[in-house]
Design a protein around this motif. Structure first.
Motif, PDB file in Angstrom:
ATOM      1  N   GLY A 164     -63.999   6.582 -28.403  1.00  0.00           N
ATOM      2  CA  GLY A 164     -63.689   5.955 -29.614  1.00  0.00           C
ATOM      3  C   GLY A 164     -64.024   6.821 -30.874  1.00  0.00           C
TER       4      GLY A 164
ATOM      5  N   ALA B 280     -67.920   5.204 -32.751  1.00  0.00           N
ATOM      6  CA  ALA B 280     -66.807   4.882 -32.805  1.00  0.00           C
ATOM      7  C   ALA B 280     -66.829   3.232 -33.423  1.00  0.00           C
ATOM      8  N   GLY B 281     -66.007   3.273 -34.323  1.00  0.00           N
ATOM      9  CA  GLY B 281     -66.100   1.475 -35.017  1.00  0.00           C
ATOM     10  C   GLY B 281     -66.564   2.261 -36.551  1.00  0.00           C
TER      11      GLY B 281
ATOM     12  N   LYS C 158     -69.433   3.952 -38.228  1.00  0.00           N
ATOM     13  CA  LYS C 158     -70.219   2.940 -39.459  1.00  0.00           C
ATOM     14  C   LYS C 158     -71.186   3.736 -39.256  1.00  0.00           C
TER      15      LYS C 158
END
Length: 731
Positions: A640, A682-683, A685
């Motif tokens: 991701g 991933a995400g 952040k």
């Protein structure tokens, strides 16, 4: 025109290979960038972070038509060959810098740190019908990040380089109550010196900057919003001083006041000599209140109130050698300088904004009052013994300015619109100075009587334009506009000389388009202008020491024309490219002046020599062509996360830093290479960005000044190769 760097900021996804719409407020109302009928560039916060752009000096290689240099701690912002041609306080920049619409009035205060921004907007050409302050060359607006409805923030930490650079950027934002939002940001940047002071062995051209900004936003309901903003910045380092380029001319007739041939003299080097290590200090703070009242779906009112204070001090040695050239008294040959500037400004802008079905635009009133204090000292020890300086120039300039301006667009049909604007400006300027100078027999500098000069200025500047939309995603436009920069006085002159205003007439035509199902952006702009009564510092020969004097004059008429091309293309879901190119033919139409580095002026019959005809020469900071190419390839990872590799190439033709276009006062054409590798977790952040700038380590002159006091040619340089890593976390 759009930004060369837009493709670096637009997201690549596997779901839609199309360019994202960019919303700007270049015309004081929210619009898609492609619907703005003027040459405007927008660079996002993401691109600033990814490319490690933290100053306007870095930004110039991402924005077509813009050059940025400095000498004597004055920012030299130029757009399309129009910019500041003086190195003394009191002359307005030709390119205005705004923070959230509030002007930063003095060029010495334009070394802005770009932190916690939403975007940077750069408008090319005169903008008097859109912004409160006069701008003949263009306007750059820093749009800061505002408080958010939800709690969040970020922290970015950078480290790297052989110069040991490190920095911190952090922000926290969110609701404080149901109707009050807040945001606070901090910025710190440091790097060791790019060169050494040959006398002490200590760093020069280092950097030590800290800044902070806070917002409080009050939402009173019924469309009433009040934003209170405050910012503070401080710099304390050993930068912005000049380096030795060469003597003004060979001996004789007048030797350069430096120790010729000694090892502490470093021509064309990042190292520099001097009786002491140069120092630079600046401090600024500002407070802004922005009140917005939405009176109906179509109408709104905005009040923009701003107060700003700025102080700086630069100390340096003009002869840039470690050899003391003389004490004072009795031998007033020292070339050490202290230059201090203080500026207090207050501005008030009232805007009425209308956004109807067919009629869109703004009507506004503007007021500015400003007080500028300048002190220039030349002496053996201007810091420790200012009263014993051989030249002392304290001066003040008070400015009172007001303006009425309007700019409206009316849609006759869905295909055709007309645009009209106008500005009336009125200013009063009052100058006082108290010049003191010593001759070799004087025990101390002797003051002239205090001199005072005052003058009123006024101007009316219209704008007319048309917009044509022959197909979806395609707009053609043409505009005629005029601009005005107030007359003023040079706060370094012995006798005050309030010159005439500088004016510009500009014609521009352009194309903005989305093509290939919105995966290709293609923008073209062409312009032609004439600048009359351009304000220039002119140095001329005199018979007594130091054999030179300077005077601000309406010295030149300039003709300019050019073409600008920008394109961004998403070739695949993972690969995108952008290109920007400019081609300009900007030349003096009329300019007569004496060249201070012409040795014949000081030979037999030199005093009777006529001035040189500079017709056909280029203005300062104006390459004939520029080109920037960047490409990004992104790899999505199975976790991701993603990797994105970006490479950028920026090339510029030869440019000159004086109007005489001498080889020694120019910079040959050059190419800069930048790259970065961005890892996004991933995400989204966590990010890790490996970046490098000027990878081939080119040594590029950013400004050149003929320092007649020391009879030397001096200059400043762009940064060398820099590289590092930035780790970021969003929450």
């Amino acid at each position: 025109m759009m930004a060369v760097a837009l493709t670096l900021t637009l997201p690549l996804t596997a779901h839609a290979a199309e360019l994202e719409e960019i919303i700007v407020t270049a015309q004081k109302r929210e619009q898609s960038l492609q619907d703005v009928s003027l040459a405007v560039t927008a660079v996002s916060a993401e691109d600033l972070l990814r490319s490690n752009i933290s100053s306007l000096e870095n930004l110039q290689h991402r924005v077509p038509g813009v050059t940025f240099g400095n000498d004597f701690a004055f920012a030299k912002l130029f757009i399309r060959g129009v910019g500041l041609n003086s190195s003394f306080a009191g002359i307005d920049p030709s390119v205005a810098l705004h923070v959230d619409g509030a002007v930063v009035a003095q060029a010495a205060a334009q070394f802005a740190s770009l932190f916690d921004l939403e975007r940077v907007e750069a408008l090319r050409g005169p903008q008097g019908t859109l912004y409160g302050r006069n701008a003949t060359g263009g306007s750059i607006n820093l749009v800061t990040a505002k408080p958010t409805q939800t709690f969040g923030g970020y922290t970015n930490v950078s480290i790297g380089g052989s110069d040991l650079s490190y920095g911190l950027d952090s922000a926290l934002s969110g609701p404080l109550t149901d109707s009050v939002l807040g945001r606070v940001a901090v910025h710190y940047q440091h790097h060791d010196g790019y060169g050494k002071h040959t006398g002490s062995g200590k760093d020069i051209d280092d950097l030590n900057v800290i800044g902070t900004r806070g917002h409080l936003q009050f939402k009173f309901g019924d469309g009433v919003d009040l934003l209170l903003s405050g910012e503070y910045a401080k710099e304390d380092d050993h930068t912005k001083s000049v380096h030795f380029i060469g003597p003004m001319f060979p001996d004789p007739p007048l030797p350069s006041l430096r120790a010729t041939g000694l090892p502490n003299v470093s021509p064309n080097s990042r190292n520099a000599g001097g009786d002491f290590r140069p120092t630079f200090e600046s401090e600024t703070w500002a407070a802004t209140a922005t009140l917005t009242v939405r009176m109906s779906d179509a109408t709104s009112f905005k009040s923009l109130t701003n107060y700003r204070e700025f102080d700086d001090q630069l100390t340096q040695d003009f002869d840039v050698s470690d050899t003391v050239n003389g004490n004072f008294p009795p031998a007033p040959t020292s070339t050490t300088q202290l230059q201090a500037i203080g500026d207090d400004q207050f501005s008030q802008e009232l805007q009425f904004i209308y956004e109807g079905d067919r009629l869109h635009g703004i009507a506004a009133a503007y007021y500015l009052t400003e007080s500028i204090d300048s002190l220039v000292l030349l002496g053996r020890d201007p810091v420790g013994q200012p009263a014993r300086s051989r030249v002392i120039v304290p001066a003040t300039l008070d400015v009172d300015a007001w303006a009425l301006f309007t700019n409206f667009t009316y849609d006759l049909t869905k295909l055709f619109s007309i645009k009209a604007g106008a500005r009336y400006s009125a200013e009063k300027r009052t100058m006082e100075n108290h010049f003191a100078v010593a001759s070799p027999v004087d025990p101390a500098a002797v003051y002239d009587p205090e001199r005072r000069a005052s003058r009123d200025y006024s101007n009316f500047s219209p704008e007319l334009g048309v917009e044509l939309r022959p197909a979806d995603g395609v707009m053609l436009y043409a505009t005629y506009s005029e601009g005005f920069k107030s007359g003023t006085a040079n706060l370094g002159e012995r006798v005050p000389n309030l010159v005439n205003p500088e004016t510009i007439e500009n014609i521009e035509a352009g194309l903005k388009s989305w093509l290939l199902k919105d995966s290709l952006m293609l923008n073209i702009a062409a312009f032609k202008y004439k600048v009359e009564d351009a304000q220039y510092d002119r140095t001329y020969a005199i018979t007594a020491p130091p054999f030179y004097a300077a005077r601000l004059e309406n010295a030149a008429t300039t003709d300019g024309k050019g073409v600008e091309l920008e394109t961004s293309w998403i070739a695949t879901d993972h690969f995108k490219m952008s290109f920007a190119g400019t081609y300009y033919h900007i030349r003096f139409d009329k300019f007569l002046s004496q060249n201070p580095i012409n040795p014949a002026l000081f030979g037999p019959g030199g005093s009777s020599l006529p001035p040189e005809d500079l017709t056909g020469n280029r203005p300062r900071n104006t390459p004939d062509w520029t080109a920037e190419l960047s490409a990004t390839y992104e790899w999505p990872l199975t976790s991701g996360a993603s990797l994105a590799l970006t490479g950028a190439v920026s090339s510029r033709d030869k440019q000159y830093y004086t109007e005489f276009n001498d080889e020694v006062t120019g910079q040959d054409g050059f190419t800069l290479y930048d790259a970065n590798l961005l890892y996004t977790g991933a995400g989204g952040k966590f990010t890790l960005n490996f970046w490098g700038k000027n990878l081939s380590d080119e040594m590029i002159v950013s400004g050149i000044y003929v320092t007649s006091t020391a009879r030397t040619i001096t200059g400043t340089y762009l940064p060398p190769r820099t590289y590092g890593v930035t780790a970021g976390y969003k929450f």
